[in-house]
Design an enzyme around this catalytic site. Structure first.
Site, PDB file in Angstrom:
ATOM      1  N   LYS A   1       7.426   6.694  -3.139  1.00 47.73           N
ATOM      2  CA  LYS A   1       6.105   6.479  -3.737  1.00 47.73           C
ATOM      3  C   LYS A   1       5.271   7.768  -3.697  1.00 47.73           C
ATOM      4  O   LYS A   1       4.694   8.187  -4.708  1.00 47.73           O
ATOM      5  CB  LYS A   1       5.401   5.329  -3.003  1.00 47.73           C
TER       6      LYS A   1
ATOM      7  N   GLU B   1      -3.624   2.063 -13.398  1.00 44.22           N
ATOM      8  CA  GLU B   1      -4.795   1.287 -13.825  1.00 44.22           C
ATOM      9  C   GLU B   1      -4.957   1.406 -15.335  1.00 44.22           C
ATOM     10  O   GLU B   1      -4.617   2.426 -15.932  1.00 44.22           O
ATOM     11  CB  GLU B   1      -6.035   1.779 -13.089  1.00 44.22           C
TER      12      GLU B   1
ATOM     13  N   ALA C   1      -3.128  17.770 -21.594  1.00 42.73           N
ATOM     14  CA  ALA C   1      -4.081  18.614 -20.854  1.00 42.73           C
ATOM     15  C   ALA C   1      -5.423  17.891 -20.806  1.00 42.73           C
ATOM     16  O   ALA C   1      -5.743  17.088 -21.689  1.00 42.73           O
ATOM     17  CB  ALA C   1      -4.226  19.954 -21.559  1.00 42.73           C
TER      18      ALA C   1
ATOM     19  N   SER D   1       0.846  -1.199   0.000  1.00 39.25           N
ATOM     20  CA  SER D   1       0.000   0.000   0.000  1.00 39.25           C
ATOM     21  C   SER D   1       0.876   1.242   0.000  1.00 39.25           C
ATOM     22  O   SER D   1       2.028   1.209   0.456  1.00 39.25           O
ATOM     23  CB  SER D   1      -0.853   0.045   1.268  1.00 39.25           C
TER      24      SER D   1
ATOM     25  N   CYS E   1      -5.590   7.889  -6.188  1.00 41.72           N
ATOM     26  CA  CYS E   1      -4.309   8.089  -5.502  1.00 41.72           C
ATOM     27  C   CYS E   1      -3.680   9.476  -5.565  1.00 41.72           C
ATOM     28  O   CYS E   1      -3.169   9.940  -4.555  1.00 41.72           O
ATOM     29  CB  CYS E   1      -3.323   7.039  -5.979  1.00 41.72           C
TER      30      CYS E   1
ATOM     31  N   GLU F   1       3.868  -0.019  -4.837  1.00 35.82           N
ATOM     32  CA  GLU F   1       3.442  -0.417  -6.186  1.00 35.82           C
ATOM     33  C   GLU F   1       3.300   0.826  -7.062  1.00 35.82           C
ATOM     34  O   GLU F   1       2.688   1.799  -6.658  1.00 35.82           O
ATOM     35  CB  GLU F   1       2.108  -1.185  -6.097  1.00 35.82           C
TER      36      GLU F   1
HETATM   37  P1  NAD Z   1      -8.926  -1.018  -3.007  1.00 36.42           P
HETATM   38  O1  NAD Z   1      -9.809  -0.192  -2.160  1.00 36.42           O
HETATM   39  O2  NAD Z   1      -9.336  -1.367  -4.402  1.00 36.42           O
HETATM   40  O3  NAD Z   1      -8.618  -2.406  -2.276  1.00 36.42           O
HETATM   41  C1  NAD Z   1      -8.247  -2.502  -0.940  1.00 36.42           C
HETATM   42  C2  NAD Z   1      -8.907  -3.752  -0.368  1.00 36.42           C
HETATM   43  O4  NAD Z   1      -8.376  -4.021   0.937  1.00 36.42           O
HETATM   44  C3  NAD Z   1     -10.418  -3.649  -0.189  1.00 36.42           C
HETATM   45  O5  NAD Z   1     -11.062  -4.640  -0.961  1.00 36.42           O
HETATM   46  C4  NAD Z   1     -10.635  -3.850   1.329  1.00 36.42           C
HETATM   47  O6  NAD Z   1     -11.815  -4.565   1.636  1.00 36.42           O
HETATM   48  C5  NAD Z   1      -9.398  -4.650   1.699  1.00 36.42           C
HETATM   49  N1  NAD Z   1      -9.034  -4.637   3.116  1.00 36.42           N
HETATM   50  C6  NAD Z   1      -9.048  -3.605   4.000  1.00 36.42           C
HETATM   51  N2  NAD Z   1      -8.582  -4.000   5.198  1.00 36.42           N
HETATM   52  C7  NAD Z   1      -8.283  -5.314   5.089  1.00 36.42           C
HETATM   53  C8  NAD Z   1      -7.744  -6.278   5.985  1.00 36.42           C
HETATM   54  N3  NAD Z   1      -7.418  -5.980   7.242  1.00 36.42           N
HETATM   55  N4  NAD Z   1      -7.556  -7.534   5.525  1.00 36.42           N
HETATM   56  C9  NAD Z   1      -7.873  -7.866   4.248  1.00 36.42           C
HETATM   57  N5  NAD Z   1      -8.369  -7.000   3.360  1.00 36.42           N
HETATM   58  C10 NAD Z   1      -8.563  -5.732   3.769  1.00 36.42           C
HETATM   59  O7  NAD Z   1      -7.518  -0.261  -3.026  1.00 36.42           O
HETATM   60  P2  NAD Z   1      -6.399  -0.336  -4.162  1.00 36.42           P
HETATM   61  O8  NAD Z   1      -6.721   0.589  -5.275  1.00 36.42           O
HETATM   62  O9  NAD Z   1      -6.100  -1.757  -4.451  1.00 36.42           O
HETATM   63  O10 NAD Z   1      -5.170   0.329  -3.385  1.00 36.42           O
HETATM   64  C11 NAD Z   1      -4.541  -0.343  -2.331  1.00 36.42           C
HETATM   65  C12 NAD Z   1      -3.276   0.417  -1.956  1.00 36.42           C
HETATM   66  O11 NAD Z   1      -2.388   0.465  -3.080  1.00 36.42           O
HETATM   67  C13 NAD Z   1      -3.512   1.871  -1.561  1.00 36.42           C
HETATM   68  O12 NAD Z   1      -2.590   2.217  -0.573  1.00 36.42           O
HETATM   69  C14 NAD Z   1      -3.195   2.639  -2.834  1.00 36.42           C
HETATM   70  O13 NAD Z   1      -2.756   3.948  -2.563  1.00 36.42           O
HETATM   71  C15 NAD Z   1      -2.073   1.816  -3.418  1.00 36.42           C
HETATM   72  N6  NAD Z   1      -1.941   1.896  -4.884  1.00 36.42           N
HETATM   73  C16 NAD Z   1      -3.045   1.866  -5.681  1.00 36.42           C
HETATM   74  C17 NAD Z   1      -2.892   1.876  -7.070  1.00 36.42           C
HETATM   75  C18 NAD Z   1      -4.085   1.869  -7.983  1.00 36.42           C
HETATM   76  O14 NAD Z   1      -3.885   2.022  -9.190  1.00 36.42           O
HETATM   77  N7  NAD Z   1      -5.303   1.662  -7.514  1.00 36.42           N
HETATM   78  C19 NAD Z   1      -1.617   1.883  -7.631  1.00 36.42           C
HETATM   79  C20 NAD Z   1      -0.507   1.882  -6.784  1.00 36.42           C
HETATM   80  C21 NAD Z   1      -0.680   1.877  -5.402  1.00 36.42           C
HETATM   81  C1  UGA Z   2      -1.056   6.791 -10.988  1.00 42.99           C
HETATM   82  C2  UGA Z   2       0.423   6.659 -11.323  1.00 42.99           C
HETATM   83  O1  UGA Z   2       0.605   6.896 -12.721  1.00 42.99           O
HETATM   84  C3  UGA Z   2       0.946   5.276 -10.954  1.00 42.99           C
HETATM   85  O2  UGA Z   2       2.350   5.201 -11.174  1.00 42.99           O
HETATM   86  C4  UGA Z   2       0.650   5.015  -9.471  1.00 42.99           C
HETATM   87  O3  UGA Z   2       1.070   3.717  -9.106  1.00 42.99           O
HETATM   88  C5  UGA Z   2      -0.837   5.148  -9.237  1.00 42.99           C
HETATM   89  O4  UGA Z   2      -1.271   6.477  -9.623  1.00 42.99           O
HETATM   90  C6  UGA Z   2      -1.226   5.000  -7.797  1.00 42.99           C
HETATM   91  O5  UGA Z   2      -0.427   5.204  -6.922  1.00 42.99           O
HETATM   92  O6  UGA Z   2      -2.397   4.719  -7.625  1.00 42.99           O
HETATM   93  P1  UGA Z   2      -3.311   6.018 -12.155  1.00 42.99           P
HETATM   94  O7  UGA Z   2      -3.951   6.947 -11.187  1.00 42.99           O
HETATM   95  O8  UGA Z   2      -3.854   4.650 -12.273  1.00 42.99           O
HETATM   96  O9  UGA Z   2      -1.758   5.865 -11.819  1.00 42.99           O
HETATM   97  O10 UGA Z   2      -3.385   6.630 -13.611  1.00 42.99           O
HETATM   98  P2  UGA Z   2      -2.564   7.747 -14.399  1.00 42.99           P
HETATM   99  O11 UGA Z   2      -2.298   7.248 -15.742  1.00 42.99           O
HETATM  100  O12 UGA Z   2      -1.428   8.261 -13.628  1.00 42.99           O
HETATM  101  O13 UGA Z   2      -3.659   8.892 -14.542  1.00 42.99           O
HETATM  102  C7  UGA Z   2      -4.161   9.586 -13.411  1.00 42.99           C
HETATM  103  C8  UGA Z   2      -5.051  10.727 -13.874  1.00 42.99           C
HETATM  104  O14 UGA Z   2      -4.292  11.729 -14.553  1.00 42.99           O
HETATM  105  C9  UGA Z   2      -6.136  10.290 -14.866  1.00 42.99           C
HETATM  106  O15 UGA Z   2      -7.339  10.945 -14.565  1.00 42.99           O
HETATM  107  C10 UGA Z   2      -5.600  10.748 -16.213  1.00 42.99           C
HETATM  108  O16 UGA Z   2      -6.602  11.013 -17.144  1.00 42.99           O
HETATM  109  C11 UGA Z   2      -4.867  12.013 -15.815  1.00 42.99           C
HETATM  110  N1  UGA Z   2      -3.785  12.384 -16.757  1.00 42.99           N
HETATM  111  C12 UGA Z   2      -2.714  11.576 -16.921  1.00 42.99           C
HETATM  112  C13 UGA Z   2      -3.876  13.586 -17.453  1.00 42.99           C
HETATM  113  O17 UGA Z   2      -4.852  14.355 -17.307  1.00 42.99           O
HETATM  114  N2  UGA Z   2      -2.859  13.913 -18.301  1.00 42.99           N
HETATM  115  C14 UGA Z   2      -1.770  13.133 -18.492  1.00 42.99           C
HETATM  116  O18 UGA Z   2      -0.885  13.506 -19.284  1.00 42.99           O
HETATM  117  C15 UGA Z   2      -1.698  11.922 -17.790  1.00 42.99           C
END
Ligand code: NAD
Ligand code: UGA
Length: 475
Positions: free
Chosen positions: A229, A178, A277, A138, A285, A174
């Site tokens: 991160k 997405e 833009a 996380s 995030c 991570e």
């Molecule tokens: P999410 O909300 O999709 O998933 C988190 C899951 O954890 C939920 O399903 C929840 O029910 C579960 N959970 C909570 N407490 C728990 C416990 N004690 N035991 C087991 N399960 C439990 O969140 P996410 O998007 O997967 O993000 C998770 C982390 O990764 C965050 O810290 C986020 O900032 C980070 N992150 C997210 C992305 C992304 O693209 N979504 C990318 C990089 C990092």
């Molecule tokens: C972002 C980071 O790119 C990942 O490296 C990171 O792991 C992740 O957050 C996270 O910590 O959750 P994500 O949010 O999935 O990933 O998607 P991005 O491609 O970064 O786009 C984020 C937002 O910015 C979107 O709404 C996208 O449309 C917007 N964006 C992106 C712009 O408006 N312009 C750009 O040039 C790029």
């Protein structure tokens, strides 16, 4: 790739079956067939969906994910609510739980809510056996590993006839995005491992080395890894706010945003990516991680640094308001009872995730002004939109506003008599629409608002429609 020493890790557990936990563990299970991987969640609903017979019903839409699950699910990858046993048998536990912004209490609106991290640590302390490597996946504020360690150490009881519980804590944030999660996981720019226990670091490195070149695996101290991160996300979001700020200047001066992005992006020190833009960044995030950074800076008394980063969010909110404002303005300053077709509800293409999507904020502005929205998205369902708005299709937005929304399955059919089409997510299929036909059936004077800059200006110029494009202005 060959491994350099036999690993002790055979069973892995991941707490959190979300957008990170699910895809990340699927890629590990696929590349490390010798490992048994349990992905555990406290949500029964989520696990039920991950175990859906029809892989089209899994809770996360990511290109390439289904193909991996076909090979691994119920082979060496398991989705379960069985927290106790999964933790018990695990040699290595990834924490991939949610870390949102606190909504109540001290630090509300800025600080990270660490309650899910804390409860994960408490469960690990309770159920783990023998030596366990705990990996923070996380995104967390710097120093969170200390919190986890304190809970683990304080709760390690000596149980008669069982080996003493011991722990090593690593940080391995991570960086996946997405929509390209599988690609990013299979071929990352880098992987970070932060920690001070060489054996634990070696074990995690051995897993990554099954498919990632060793040069890409960076080892740092715990705090650098955690803070890298937050910093990476802040820098990425800052680029978007920077280009969006310039987009507004382009629109009043006649400069063109694409030409600027192209010319500054060719400077190797700036680089071409993340210069599109748009209607402002969304996703779960960027905003929460910058808020967390701002909170940390204020906590450490770094007021100017906090203010600097907060401005990235201020600009993002301003860009959304600027766009909803100009839509209302061009529709004679009233959208009451006007039909507006919204194209795109997810925060970016190739995902069904709507968290913090700019579409939500812009749509709400239009609803509160009384518009009748038709909302289309190739991956976001009507029930998801209903949950986001907390408003059923056809119901009035509020007592004071007659704004309503309706789900749109057929763009061409739903274009009839609409006053405006607003492109909010750059799904590929929107670029290929028959814009001449759509414009011909809209109510006149008709408007297209392209907040993603995806339509070809030369094509639209030959069509009888008013047009606005981000960073290029009105035509
Ligand atoms: P999410 O909300 O999709 O998933 C988190 C899951 O954890 C939920 O399903 C929840 O029910 C579960 N959970 C909570 N407490 C728990 C416990 N004690 N035991 C087991 N399960 C439990 O969140 P996410 O998007 O997967 O993000 C998770 C982390 O990764 C965050 O810290 C986020 O900032 C980070 N992150 C997210 C992305 C992304 O693209 N979504 C990318 C990089 C990092
Ligand atoms: C972002 C980071 O790119 C990942 O490296 C990171 O792991 C992740 O957050 C996270 O910590 O959750 P994500 O949010 O999935 O990933 O998607 P991005 O491609 O970064 O786009 C984020 C937002 O910015 C979107 O709404 C996208 O449309 C917007 N964006 C992106 C712009 O408006 N312009 C750009 O040039 C790029």
């Amino acid at each position: 790739m060959l491994q350099y020493k036999k690993s002790q890790v055979k069973n892995i557990c991941c707490l959190g079956a979300g957008y990170v936990g699910g895809p990340t563990m699927a890629v590990i299970a696929n590349n490390c067939r010798h490992l048994k991987v349990n992905v555990v969640d406290i949500s029964e609903e989520r696990i039920k969906l991950w175990n859906s017979e029809d892989l089209g019903d899994i809770p996360v839409y990511e290109p390439g994910l289904i193909e991996i699950l076909e090979k691994t699910r119920n082979v060496n990858l398991f989705f379960t609510n069985e927290l106790e046993n999964s933790i018990k048998e695990a040699d290595m536990i990834f924490i991939s739980v949610n870390t949102p912004t606190k909504v109540e209490g001290f630090g509300a609106g800025f600080a990270t809510d660490l309650k899910w991290i804390e409860s994960s640590a408490r469960k690990i302390a309770e159920y783990s056996k023998g030596h366990t490597i705990v990996v923070e996946k996380s995104t967390v504020p710097v120093k969170t590993a200390k919190l986890i360690e304190t809970i683990l150490i304080a709760n390690k009881k000596i149980i008669p006839n069982e080996p003493q519980k011991t722990f090593s804590i690593l940080s391995s944030p991570e960086f996946l995005s997405e929509g390209t999660a599988i690609e990013d996981l299979e071929n990352p720019d880098r992987v970070l491992i932060g920690g001070d226990d060489d054996n634990a670091i070696r074990e995690l490195k051995m897993i990554y080395k099954y498919w990632i070149n060793e040069e890409k695996i960076l080892v740092t101290n715990l705090w650098s890894s955690e803070l890298s991160k937050l910093s990476a996300n802040a820098f990425l979001a800052q680029r978007i706010s920077s280009i969006n700020s310039i987009s507004s200047l382009c629109e009043v001066t006649g400069a063109k945003i694409n030409e600027i992005a192209n010319s500054i992006g060719l400077d190797k020190r700036i680089g071409p990516r993340f210069l599109s833009a748009g209607p402002g960044f969304g996703g779960s995030c960027f905003q929460k991680d910058i808020l967390s950074l701002v909170y940390l800076c204020r906590y450490y008394g770094l007021v100017e640094v906090a203010d600097y980063w907060e401005q990235v969010i201020t600009l993002n909110k301003w860009q959304r308001k600027r766009i909803s404002g100009l839509i209302v303005d061009k529709l004679f300053n009233t959208v009451s009872q006007k039909k507006i077709l919204i194209l795109g509800f997810s925060y970016k293409p190739n995902t069904n995730d709507t968290r913090e999507s700019s579409s939500i904020f812009i749509a709400k502005d239009l609803l509160s002004n009384g518009a009748k929205l038709l909302i289309h998205d190739p991956q976001v369902s009507a029930s998801q939109i209903e949950n986001v708005f907390d408003l059923k299709e056809g119901d009035f937005y509020s007592k004071k506003s007659e704004g309503q929304w309706e789900y749109c399955n057929d763009i061409e059919k739903n274009s009839i008599d609409v006053d405006a089409v607003v492109i909010l997510t750059e799904w590929n299929e929107y670029k290929k629409l028959d814009w001449a036909y759509i414009s011909s059936v809209m109510r006149k004077p008709a408007w297209i608002f392209d907040t993603r800059g995806v339509l070809d200006i030369e094509v639209i110029r030959n069509i009888d429609v008013n047009f606005w494009q981000v960073g290029n202005g009105f035509f």
